[in-house]
Design a protein around this motif. Structure first.
Motif, short mmCIF file in Angstrom:
data_model
loop_
_atom_site.label_atom_id
_atom_site.label_comp_id
_atom_site.label_asym_id
_atom_site.label_seq_id
_atom_site.Cartn_x
_atom_site.Cartn_y
_atom_site.Cartn_z
N VAL A 94 -29.17 -2.18 13.53
CA VAL A 94 -27.76 -2.52 13.78
C VAL A 94 -26.94 -2.32 12.52
N ARG A 95 -27.45 -2.81 11.42
CA ARG A 95 -26.69 -2.73 10.16
C ARG A 95 -26.66 -1.29 9.63
N LYS A 96 -27.78 -0.58 9.78
CA LYS A 96 -27.84 0.78 9.28
C LYS A 96 -26.86 1.69 10.01
N ALA A 97 -26.70 1.44 11.31
CA ALA A 97 -25.80 2.26 12.12
C ALA A 97 -24.36 2.15 11.65
N ARG A 98 -24.02 0.99 11.09
CA ARG A 98 -22.64 0.84 10.59
C ARG A 98 -22.56 0.94 9.07
N GLY A 99 -23.65 1.46 8.46
CA GLY A 99 -23.64 1.72 7.02
C GLY A 99 -23.74 0.51 6.15
N ALA A 100 -24.27 -0.59 6.68
CA ALA A 100 -24.38 -1.83 5.91
C ALA A 100 -25.81 -2.06 5.45
N CYS A 286 -32.82 -3.02 24.63
CA CYS A 286 -31.37 -3.10 24.82
C CYS A 286 -30.78 -1.72 24.58
N ILE A 287 -29.60 -1.49 25.13
CA ILE A 287 -28.95 -0.19 24.99
C ILE A 287 -28.42 0.01 23.58
N ALA A 288 -27.99 -1.07 22.95
CA ALA A 288 -27.42 -0.95 21.61
C ALA A 288 -28.38 -0.27 20.65
N GLU A 289 -29.69 -0.52 20.83
CA GLU A 289 -30.65 0.01 19.88
C GLU A 289 -30.75 1.54 19.97
N ILE A 290 -30.79 2.08 21.19
CA ILE A 290 -30.85 3.54 21.29
C ILE A 290 -29.53 4.15 20.80
N ARG A 291 -28.43 3.46 21.00
CA ARG A 291 -27.14 3.95 20.50
C ARG A 291 -27.12 3.95 18.97
N MET A 292 -27.75 2.96 18.37
CA MET A 292 -27.84 2.92 16.91
C MET A 292 -28.60 4.13 16.40
N ILE A 293 -29.75 4.42 17.04
CA ILE A 293 -30.58 5.54 16.61
C ILE A 293 -29.84 6.86 16.82
N GLU A 294 -29.13 6.99 17.93
CA GLU A 294 -28.33 8.20 18.16
C GLU A 294 -27.27 8.37 17.07
N THR A 295 -26.66 7.26 16.68
CA THR A 295 -25.64 7.32 15.63
C THR A 295 -26.23 7.72 14.30
N ILE A 296 -27.40 7.15 13.98
CA ILE A 296 -28.07 7.47 12.72
C ILE A 296 -28.50 8.93 12.69
N GLU A 297 -29.04 9.43 13.79
CA GLU A 297 -29.61 10.77 13.82
C GLU A 297 -28.60 11.88 14.13
N GLY A 299 -24.94 11.18 14.46
CA GLY A 299 -23.58 10.87 14.05
C GLY A 299 -22.74 10.17 15.09
N GLU A 300 -23.24 10.11 16.34
CA GLU A 300 -22.51 9.41 17.38
C GLU A 300 -23.47 8.96 18.49
N ALA A 301 -23.07 7.89 19.17
CA ALA A 301 -23.87 7.38 20.28
C ALA A 301 -23.46 8.09 21.56
N THR A 302 -24.44 8.43 22.38
CA THR A 302 -24.15 9.12 23.64
C THR A 302 -24.59 8.33 24.87
N THR A 303 -25.52 7.41 24.71
CA THR A 303 -25.97 6.60 25.85
C THR A 303 -24.92 5.54 26.15
N PRO A 304 -24.39 5.49 27.36
CA PRO A 304 -23.34 4.50 27.66
C PRO A 304 -23.92 3.10 27.86
N PHE A 305 -23.09 2.12 27.66
CA PHE A 305 -23.47 0.76 28.03
C PHE A 305 -23.45 0.65 29.55
N MET A 306 -23.86 -0.49 30.08
CA MET A 306 -23.99 -0.64 31.52
C MET A 306 -22.63 -0.62 32.21
N ARG A 307 -22.63 0.01 33.39
CA ARG A 307 -21.42 0.11 34.19
C ARG A 307 -21.63 -0.60 35.51
N PHE A 308 -20.56 -0.84 36.25
CA PHE A 308 -20.68 -1.50 37.55
C PHE A 308 -21.61 -0.68 38.45
#
Length: 337
Positions: A94-100, A286-297, A299-308
Motif C-alpha cells: 500500500v505504501r510503496k504504491a503511493r511512494g511512501a 482484496c482488490i487494492a493489492e492487485i491494483r498496488m502491484i499494477e501501479t508499481i509494475e 504505472g497505473e492500476a487497471t483492475t476496477p474496484f467492485m461494481r453493482f
C-alpha cells in the motif's frame, strides 16, 4: 465444536450447534439463547455446548437441516471489533504504491483500528452501497473471538483467551480512505459494516492447521465466480493472534465476545509481490493489492474496484476439501434510501 446464529427475526438471533459437515444443527437455547450469552459465561456454558455438539454428531438430539443462507453473522453485533494488519506485506505494498517508505516500527508494532460492531452483515446479505465511486473493495480475513482479557495481558494470557475462529469480509471503501486518513483521525465512513462466516469454530476443530496463533490453510476468495485469492493465512503473518490480542489489551481490558481481526491475508512470492491465481500465484484477498502491484509494475492500476452486481465469495477448506466455516457469499447492490 461449530456454532452459528440463525435468523429468527430477533436482533441477536438463535444460537445453534452445527454438525462438523455443516449439514445439520440443533438448537442450544436450553444452554444459552445467543452466542454472546454463551461467551459471557464460557467456563460453564462452553463444556455444555461441547456435550451437545457430541450428541449432535451421534444423532442423539433433535436436529434440523442447516442452511447457511439462514444465518446471521455468528455475533450479529459485538461489544468490540478491532482489526489488525498482521500481514505486513499488504501494508508495505500500500505504501510503496503511493511512494511512501514504511517505518521500521511497522514490523514490530501492529497496526490496528477499531471498527463499527453494532450492525454486522449476514454472510449472504448484499453489500449495499450508495456510489460505485466510493471504491468498493472486499478484504478476506480471519478473526478470533475472545473471552475476557485483562488490561496488560501477556501474549500467553491472550492465547489462552481465544474461544472461537471465523472468517471476515471487511468491506472497505478505498475512494474514501485517503481523505479520512488525511484528517489524521482514522477510518470511519470508509469502513462500513463487515460480514462474518456462517459458522464460528473452536480452535480444536482446525486440528493441526491451528498452531495456537495462526491458521495454516488457504483463504479462498472468488470474485465474480473466478478464483481471485488463495493466500495461506499461516504464511507471512508477521503478528499472530495472541500478539494482536495483547496489543489491543495494552491500555484497556477486552470483554468476552470481543472480535480481533487479522487484516487482509497476504502472501509474498519469492520475497516479492504475489501473482494472480491464473498466473501461477496465490492471488490476493482484496482488490487494492492487485491494483498496488499494477501501479508499481506498470504505472497505473487497471483492475476496477467492485461494481453493482459483482459478487465475492470467501471460504476456507480443510485438507480434505471440506468447508470449515461455510461461505461468505455477497453481491454488491445499489443502496436506495
Amino acid at each position: 465444536m461449530k456454532l452459528a446464529t440463525l435468523n429468527n427475526g430477533t436482533r441477536d438471533g438463535l444460537l445453534v450447534v452445527v454438525s462438523k459437515d455443516l449439514t445439520r444443527c440443533t438448537e442450544a437455547t436450553r444452554i444459552a439463547p445467543t452466542l454472546q450469552a454463551a461467551l459471557d459465561d464460557w467456563a460453564t456454558v462452553g463444556p455444555k455446548l461441547a456435550v451437545l455438539a457430541e450428541s449432535l454428531e451421534h444423532d442423539a438430539v433433535p436436529t434440523m437441516r442447516f442452511h447457511e443462507h439462514l444465518t446471521l453473522s455468528p455475533l450479529p453485533r459485538a461489544f468490540q471489533w478491532a482489526d489488525g494488519s498482521a500481514y505486513v506485506n499488504h501494508v508495505e505494498l500500500v505504501r510503496k504504491a503511493r511512494g511512501a517508505e514504511m517505518p521500521a516500527s511497522f514490523w514490530t508494532d501492529p497496526l490496528m483500528y477499531q471498527g463499527g460492531s453494532d450492525a454486522f452483515l449476514s454472510p449472504r446479505a448484499p453489500i449495499l452501497m450508495g456510489d460505485e465511486a466510493w471504491g468498493i473493495d472486499m478484504e478476506g480475513e480471519v478473526a478470533v473471538v475472545v473471552d475476557d482479557v485483562p488490561m496488560g495481558a501477556s501474549v500467553d494470557e491472550a492465547r489462552d483467551a481465544i474461544r472461537l475462529v471465523m472468517l471476515v469480509n471487511d468491506v472497505s471503501l478505498r475512494g474514501l480512505i485517503p481523505a479520512e486518513l488525511g484528517k489524521g483521525f482514522g477510518f470511519f465512513q470508509s469502513k462500513p459494516s463487515s460480514a462474518f462466516s456462517p459458522v464460528a469454530v473452536t480452535p480444536d476443530e482446525l486440528g493441526d492447521a491451528w498452531d495456537g496463533g495462526k491458521v495454516h490453510l488457504a483463504l479462498c476468495v472468488d470474485l465474480n465466480g473466478k478464483p481471485f485469492g488463495r493466500a495461506n493465512a499461516g504464511v507471512d503473518m508477521t503478528f499472530d493472534f495472541p500478539t494482536l490480542i495483547a496489543h489491543a489489551a495494552k491500555t484497556r481490558p477486552l470483554s468476552a465476545g470481543a472480535i480481533i481481526g487479522s487484516g487482509t491475508v497476504s502472501n509474498k512470492l519469492d520475497g516479492g509481490p504475489g501473482k494472480p491465481v491464473d498466473a501461477g500465484g496465490v492471488g490476493y484477498s482484496c482488490i487494492a493489492e492487485i491494483r498496488m502491484i499494477e501501479t508499481i509494475e506498470a504505472g497505473e492500476a487497471t483492475t476496477p474496484f467492485m461494481r453493482f452486481g459483482d459478487t465475492v465469495r470467501i471460504e476456507m477448506r480443510d485438507e480434505a476439501g471440506h468447508s470449515i466455516f461455510g461461505a461468505i457469499d455477497q453481491t454488491v447492490e445499489k443502496y436506495e434510501h
